[in-house]
Design a protein around this motif. Structure first.
Motif, mmCIF file in Angstrom:
data_model
loop_
_atom_site.group_PDB
_atom_site.id
_atom_site.type_symbol
_atom_site.label_atom_id
_atom_site.label_comp_id
_atom_site.label_asym_id
_atom_site.label_seq_id
_atom_site.Cartn_x
_atom_site.Cartn_y
_atom_site.Cartn_z
ATOM 1 N N UNK A 175 -2.650 -52.627 -85.425
ATOM 2 C CA UNK A 175 -1.995 -52.728 -86.732
ATOM 3 C C UNK A 175 -1.523 -54.154 -86.996
ATOM 4 N N UNK A 176 -1.077 -54.821 -85.929
ATOM 5 C CA UNK A 176 -0.605 -56.194 -86.082
ATOM 6 C C UNK A 176 -1.775 -57.153 -86.276
ATOM 7 N N UNK A 239 14.623 -50.680 -85.366
ATOM 8 C CA UNK A 239 13.935 -50.818 -84.082
ATOM 9 C C UNK A 239 13.415 -49.469 -83.607
ATOM 10 N N UNK A 240 14.227 -48.429 -83.732
ATOM 11 C CA UNK A 240 13.811 -47.102 -83.277
ATOM 12 C C UNK A 240 12.631 -46.601 -84.089
ATOM 13 N N UNK A 241 12.671 -46.842 -85.403
ATOM 14 C CA UNK A 241 11.559 -46.394 -86.226
ATOM 15 C C UNK A 241 10.296 -47.197 -85.921
ATOM 16 N N UNK A 242 10.452 -48.484 -85.599
ATOM 17 C CA UNK A 242 9.284 -49.299 -85.282
ATOM 18 C C UNK A 242 8.521 -48.729 -84.086
ATOM 19 N N UNK A 243 9.251 -48.244 -83.093
ATOM 20 C CA UNK A 243 8.583 -47.596 -81.956
ATOM 21 C C UNK A 243 7.742 -46.416 -82.448
ATOM 22 N N UNK A 244 8.367 -45.523 -83.217
ATOM 23 C CA UNK A 244 7.669 -44.326 -83.683
ATOM 24 C C UNK A 244 6.518 -44.679 -84.619
ATOM 25 N N UNK A 498 9.807 -63.507 -82.411
ATOM 26 C CA UNK A 498 9.051 -63.931 -83.603
ATOM 27 C C UNK A 498 7.900 -63.000 -83.964
ATOM 28 N N UNK A 499 7.192 -62.468 -82.965
ATOM 29 C CA UNK A 499 6.069 -61.586 -83.261
ATOM 30 C C UNK A 499 6.577 -60.270 -83.849
ATOM 31 N N UNK A 500 7.692 -59.767 -83.314
ATOM 32 C CA UNK A 500 8.277 -58.535 -83.860
ATOM 33 C C UNK A 500 8.711 -58.752 -85.305
ATOM 34 N N UNK A 501 9.327 -59.893 -85.584
ATOM 35 C CA UNK A 501 9.752 -60.193 -86.952
ATOM 36 C C UNK A 501 8.545 -60.251 -87.888
ATOM 37 N N UNK A 503 5.663 -58.763 -87.392
ATOM 38 C CA UNK A 503 5.135 -57.403 -87.451
ATOM 39 C C UNK A 503 5.909 -56.528 -88.438
ATOM 40 N N UNK A 504 7.240 -56.618 -88.376
ATOM 41 C CA UNK A 504 8.075 -55.832 -89.296
ATOM 42 C C UNK A 504 7.828 -56.258 -90.737
#
Length: 509
Positions: A175-176, A239-244, A498-501, A503-504
């Motif tokens: 997805x990323x 963060x929790x929703x990002x996991x799911x 930075x990658x998480x930011x 990605x979100x």
């Protein structure tokens, strides 16, 4: 009102574009292509754009009809067909396929050094290793030569190669990578506009769906009010929703993403209660309440624990009801046992900490896999997806879950920055390893362990004999969980993500 209408109109437009793209791409795949390399390249692009699930039958037929390309003398054709065949669970030896590209020592021949597309494909297949010696050498050879070639490539190709090296295929989130791959395809002189339009529409509609789910989770969390009662507990709904969102893929599984987010939130909150809030006596009462699984028998719990217990109890029973209604079985007994196991794991960590007892690295990791919450979370997903008890090996954690959970625990324990909201400390594998091996390289050792778990995970997911009883959605969830670790724990030197930011922002905001 005008903005709402405009948004609705745009959504309808994207839905129409998706439908048109589906029809165009499907017609293209049904055509009798003589160029097998072109067929496999199209399939590869559909996978990288995360729209392959619409064409699974066509892809299966095409991969089967192009299997003979594994014998090709062309590096790209052989490695691409090998990877697609492995993803389709064909048992083909990488060592046999790649032998023709190596010398008598098993080293790759230097005349492949300038084949950039071939090297990229070789690098891709190297990460689907199941323990084959040729793929260890393939990873080293391809990375070395691609790295040295970057400065000589045109800017678009150089950027594509660099992103492929930084975020390798298979071990990174599709997805990323999808948005970056679309940009690369759009830079090529020959383009498939139908496939590109399908991908753009899919991105947009997915984002709308995820935003809707996120709003529902936020409302649930605010109504729950646990952060008002447990001031020191984490409040990280995003963060929790990002996991799911990462783990559970597909429009049809929207309800499951929301329910899994709730379970993830309880794992974090219970962890904080054990680490930061509860006394030893309170924690013992909390654990006993979980064992009884009875709202009428928990009056002795302090108020904050009672609120958490009631919410956890309610959500778990609701998930069991979903499984019973949709699949005809009630897994509440297994889910109760999973919560009990998690609480026992947290109690053991608390015991180690309070008594200054230092477990062995092996004992710590065995318990740390439990307290990661992964086995519990995946058991809930297991039953929501319709699996039954005959697919579980007694009380043992299925290997496909165990591998992903181990990768999560080790990546978490390697993190260079603490969770900004997590003040408690209950040890790490890195610390336990260094106590026994004060002169050892803990990080290198842990990376080797993670690589071993990836190989085992590959065997579990891509061997027909091992994965036949588990649904593709469950296997993909296991892979995506492992893939997410490099994003969720990928701290930079400034202790940012930075990658998480990125990605979100790309998939949700």
């Amino acid at each position: 009102m005008a903005d709402t209408c405009s948004s609705g109109s745009h959504r309808q437009q994207q839905q129409q574009l998706r439908w048109e793209g589906l029809e165009s791409v499907k017609a293209m795949l049904h055509q009798n292509h003589k160029n097998k390399r072109e067929v496999l390249t199209t399939i590869d692009n559909l996978k990288r754009l995360c729209v392959d699930h619409y064409f699974q039958d066509e892809i299966d037929n095409a991969v089967d009809s192009c299997l003979d390309l594994v014998h090709s003398d062309d590096l790209l054709e052989a490695t691409l067909s090998l990877r697609l065949a492995r993803e389709a669970r064909y048992d083909i030896s990488a060592d046999e396929v790649l032998r023709k590209f190596t010398d008598h020592n098993g080293d790759f021949k230097l005349d492949h050094c300038e084949d950039i597309r071939g090297l990229l494909s070789l690098h891709d297949i190297s990460h689907l290793n199941m323990g084959e010696s040729s793929l260890y050498k393939a990873k080293e050879f391809s990375r070395k030569n691609l790295t040295s070639a970057i400065r000589h490539l045109n800017p678009n190709l150089a950027r594509h190669v660099r992103h492929s090296l930084d975020h390798p295929y298979h071990v990174s989130l599709m997805q990323y990578k999808a948005r970056y791959h679309l940009s690369y395809l759009q830079s090529l002189p020959t383009r498939n506009t139908a496939m590109e339009e399908l991908a753009v529409a899919e991105f947009y509609l997915n984002k709308l769906q995820h935003q809707k789910e996120m709003r529902e989770v936020e409302r649930w969390w605010m109504d729950l009010g646990l952060t008002r009662e447990i001031r020191t507990a984490r409040d990280q709904v995003l963060k929790w929703y990002m996991w799911a969102m990462t783990v559970v893929q597909g429009f049809s599984l929207s309800r499951y993403r929301i329910e899994i987010t709730k379970i993830i939130s309880f794992v974090y909150i219970v962890d904080d209660i054990f680490d930061l809030v509860g006394t030893q006596e309170e924690l013992s009462l909390f654990s006993e309440a979980i064992k009884r699984w009875d709202l009428a028998a928990v009056g002795s719990l302090p108020s904050y624990m009672l609120s958490c217990y009631k919410a956890l109890y309610t959500v778990t029973n609701e998930i069991a009801d979903v499984a019973k209604k949709e699949h005809g079985m009630n897994p509440i007994s297994q889910l109760r046992n999973a919560w009990e196991t998690l609480f026992d794991g947290f109690l053991l960590e608390r015991k180690w900490l309070s008594s200054n007892q230092v477990p062995s690295p092996e004992d710590y990791l065995r318990n740390g896999i439990i307290t990661s919450g992964v086995p519990l979370i995946f058991l809930h997903l297991f039953f929501m997806l319709g699996h039954d008890l005959t697919e579980l090996d007694g009380d043992n954690i299925p290997r496909v879950i165990y591998c992903s959970a181990t990768i999560v625990r080790l990546r978490d324990d390697m993190g260079s920055a603490k969770d900004e909201m997590q003040e408690g400390f209950d040890g790490s594998y890195k610390e336990m390893y260094l106590r026994e091996n004060p002169h050892g390289d803990a990080e290198e050792h842990m990376l080797e362990m993670i690589a071993d778990e990836w190989e085992e995970l590959n065997r579990e997911c891509f061997s027909r004999a091992r994965s036949s009883c588990l649904s593709p959605s469950f296997l993909l969830a296991s892979l995506n969980l492992a893939r997410m670790t490099s994003i969720i724990y990928g701290y930079d030197n400034e202790q940012r993500l930075p990658v998480l930011e990125d990605y979100i922002g790309m998939l949700l905001l």
